[in-house]
Enzyme design. Structure first.
Site, PDB file in Angstrom:
ATOM      1  N   ASN A   1     -22.151  73.106 -20.878  1.00  0.00           N
ATOM      2  CA  ASN A   1     -21.843  74.480 -20.448  1.00  0.00           C
ATOM      3  C   ASN A   1     -22.956  75.413 -20.921  1.00  0.00           C
ATOM      4  OD1 ASN A   1     -20.382  76.636 -19.359  1.00  0.00           O
ATOM      5  ND2 ASN A   1     -18.553  76.253 -20.581  1.00  0.00           N
ATOM      6  N   PHE A   2     -22.899  76.641 -20.467  1.00  0.00           N
ATOM      7  CA  PHE A   2     -23.816  77.725 -20.886  1.00  0.00           C
ATOM      8  C   PHE A   2     -25.278  77.423 -20.572  1.00  0.00           C
ATOM      9  CE2 PHE A   2     -20.100  77.864 -23.834  1.00  0.00           C
ATOM     10  CZ  PHE A   2     -19.518  79.004 -23.308  1.00  0.00           C
ATOM     11  N   LEU A   3     -25.515  76.689 -19.486  1.00  0.00           N
ATOM     12  CA  LEU A   3     -26.890  76.514 -19.003  1.00  0.00           C
ATOM     13  C   LEU A   3     -27.386  77.868 -18.502  1.00  0.00           C
ATOM     14  CD1 LEU A   3     -29.397  75.026 -17.874  1.00  0.00           C
ATOM     15  CD2 LEU A   3     -28.012  74.432 -15.864  1.00  0.00           C
TER      16      LEU A   3
ATOM     17  N   THR B   1     -18.825  71.986 -14.898  1.00  0.00           N
ATOM     18  CA  THR B   1     -18.413  72.710 -13.694  1.00  0.00           C
ATOM     19  C   THR B   1     -19.545  73.631 -13.288  1.00  0.00           C
ATOM     20  OG1 THR B   1     -17.430  74.495 -15.012  1.00  0.00           O
ATOM     21  CG2 THR B   1     -15.945  72.726 -14.307  1.00  0.00           C
TER      22      THR B   1
ATOM     23  N   LEU C   1     -14.466  75.987 -20.043  1.00  0.00           N
ATOM     24  CA  LEU C   1     -14.569  77.429 -20.320  1.00  0.00           C
ATOM     25  C   LEU C   1     -15.643  78.106 -19.484  1.00  0.00           C
ATOM     26  CD1 LEU C   1     -14.376  76.973 -24.168  1.00  0.00           C
ATOM     27  CD2 LEU C   1     -12.496  77.506 -22.597  1.00  0.00           C
TER      28      LEU C   1
END
Ligand code: NHW
Ligand code: EN5
Length: 388
Positions: free
Chosen positions: A136-138, A172, A388
């Site tokens: 996440n947080f790419l 996602t 998230l």
């Protein structure tokens, strides 16, 4: 078309519907000694940094990068604004690896210009529990876009995940990549319709006035279900049993133990809220609902700068009707001053969305697995995982 993703062990578009491909890992693990020992090369002006999110200064740098450069809606009106407390929560679950919190800095100024993270999770696919990284947080700074930095970040997080002997991942995205296991729809339930309309998040419906709209979305002042209360530390064993039993029906779902439940579901102020129903007769925990706090910056509005959004997390109804439980979740979210309550059509959510006056959004969320093939894909209602 997808030069990078075509080179990765993910389901490829050309393989959709190929019945000869078995479910499970696409490529086998290698020996740890065969995993590349040095980081991937970056353009010469940039260097890798491992971000210590416990350091207030580093956390602020990550927060600022994401606040200014992370995900926007398709019309660039809103941008996700994860809080620092949220980031610390999201990035430090049980067993997390600091080496999976990866930044890129400009060599001269030391400014943080890109970021990607992984956290460990056990995810069950049908009857197999697989150790995975949730990625996440790419994020790549707006000024450094389209220079093929993202593939380098993805390869580097993959390498560091492999070094911990983990070979699969879940993630996602709002964009279509090879190849989603399922595609979910965002739904939105107005709690503060006047503000949502004023900032362009929603519109006044045809033949609707503002006062009729406000009346339409009005909610009771307090929850209706007897025994509805905030989750506490002492509830962790009962909530874990309830959740494990509930999630067992979905094809893809996390395999949560008590430590995971304590981390992910015990209420944390301005991060995650969880409520349950305790039977008045035998004190059994029969129902549970939860949501996380993710505000969005409102870009270029005179009157408002943030939209306070609650996102549906894990919900379980065994005695209380799910519709009533989720209506109580809306009521407590309204009490806490959220402007909107968002949900995906995952798990059994489809059963309450329309009746509780959620409307479909203009965004979708695609779910992916790395190095794990699922035949045909699954329906959103067969997915028991919320990232998230
Ligand atoms: S999704 C949110 C991603 N972040 C944002 O949208 C923030 C705003 N955008 C940006 O910062 C949640 C940039 O546009 C990004 C792309 C950085 C997105 N996922 O550098 P180039 C997550 O964080 C592919 C995966 O030139 P850019 C999940 C694209 O298809 N790939 O583009 C992250 C193309 O490849 P192709 C994405 O715009 C999951 C290549 O990147 C992507 O400057 C990561 C172009 O790169 C996305 N969201 O930077 C995968 N967006 O093959 C984890 C674009 O098509 C995999 N691309 O040519 C698992 C790893 C662990 C495995 C462990 C065993
Ligand atoms: C990975 N963890 O597009 C995250 N949000 O619908 C990455 N639309 O808020 C994934 N465009 O429909 C990112 N209002 C994917 C999501 C990116 C953000 C995004 C969408 C989801 C969204 C809003 C605002 C649209 C503004 C213009 C939207 C309509 C609400 C309306 C309320 C009343 C009933 C009908 C619907």
């Amino acid at each position: 078309k997808h030069k990078f993703w075509e080179s990765q062990p993910v389901g490829q578009f050309k393989d959709i519907g190929d019945a000869s491909l078995a479910e499970g890992p696409i490529e086998p693990p290698t020996l740890l000694s065969e995993v590349k020992q040095e980081p991937y090369n970056l353009p010469s002006q940039y260097e890798w940094t491992t971000c210590d999110i416990d350091l207030e200064e580093t956390c602020t740098e990550v927060y600022n990068l994401l606040t200014n450069n992370y995900v926007e809606d398709d019309e660039n009106m809103f941008r996700f604004n994860y809080s620092k407390e949220f980031l610390r929560w999201a990035l430090r679950p049980p067993g997390y690896y600091r080496s999976w919190h990866i930044g890129v800095r400009a060599k001269g100024s030391k400014k943080l210009v890109a970021f990607i993270t992984g956290v460990p999770a056990r995810i069950r696919v049908r009857d197999e529990v697989v150790k995975m990284a949730e990625v996440n947080f790419l994020c790549v700074h707006k000024k450094l876009r389209s220079k093929r930095l993202a593939p380098v970040l993805i390869k580097e997080v993959t390498r560091r995940v492999h070094l911990e002997n983990i070979w699969q991942a879940a993630y996602t995205a709002g964009v279509v990549l090879p190849t989603p296991i399922t595609t979910c729809q965002y739904w939105h339930r107005s709690l503060n319709p006047k503000k949502l309309i004023d900032v362009g998040f929603s519109r006044l419906g045809a033949r609707m006035t503002m006062s009729r709209t406000i009346k339409l979305y009005k909610l009771p002042d307090s929850p209706a279900t007897p025994g509805f209360r905030k989750m506490e530390l002492r509830d962790v064993p009962a909530v874990t049993r309830l959740l494990r039993d509930y999630l067992s029906q979905f094809i893809v779902a996390p395999d949560f133990d008590e430590n995971d439940v304590e981390h992910w579901l015990l209420p944390a102020e301005n991060v995650v809220d969880s409520f349950l129903v305790e039977s008045q007769e035998n004190h059994e925990i029969t129902d549970f609902c939860s949501f996380y706090t993710l505000p969005s910056s409102i870009l270029g509005n005179q009157n408002y700068s943030t939209l306070k959004a609650a996102y549906s997390f894990y919900n379980i109804a065994t005695k209380t009707p799910l519709l009533q439980l989720m209506n109580d979740a809306l009521i407590v979210a309204k009490q806490k001053d959220f402007d909107v309550f968002n949900a995906l059509d995952v798990m059994q959510n489809q059963s309450f969305l329309k009746e509780l006056k959620f409307g479909p959004g203009d965004g979708q969320l695609h779910y992916y697995l790395y190095n794990y093939r699922i035949r045909n894909g699954i329906a959103p209602s067969e997915l028991g995982l919320v990232l998230l």
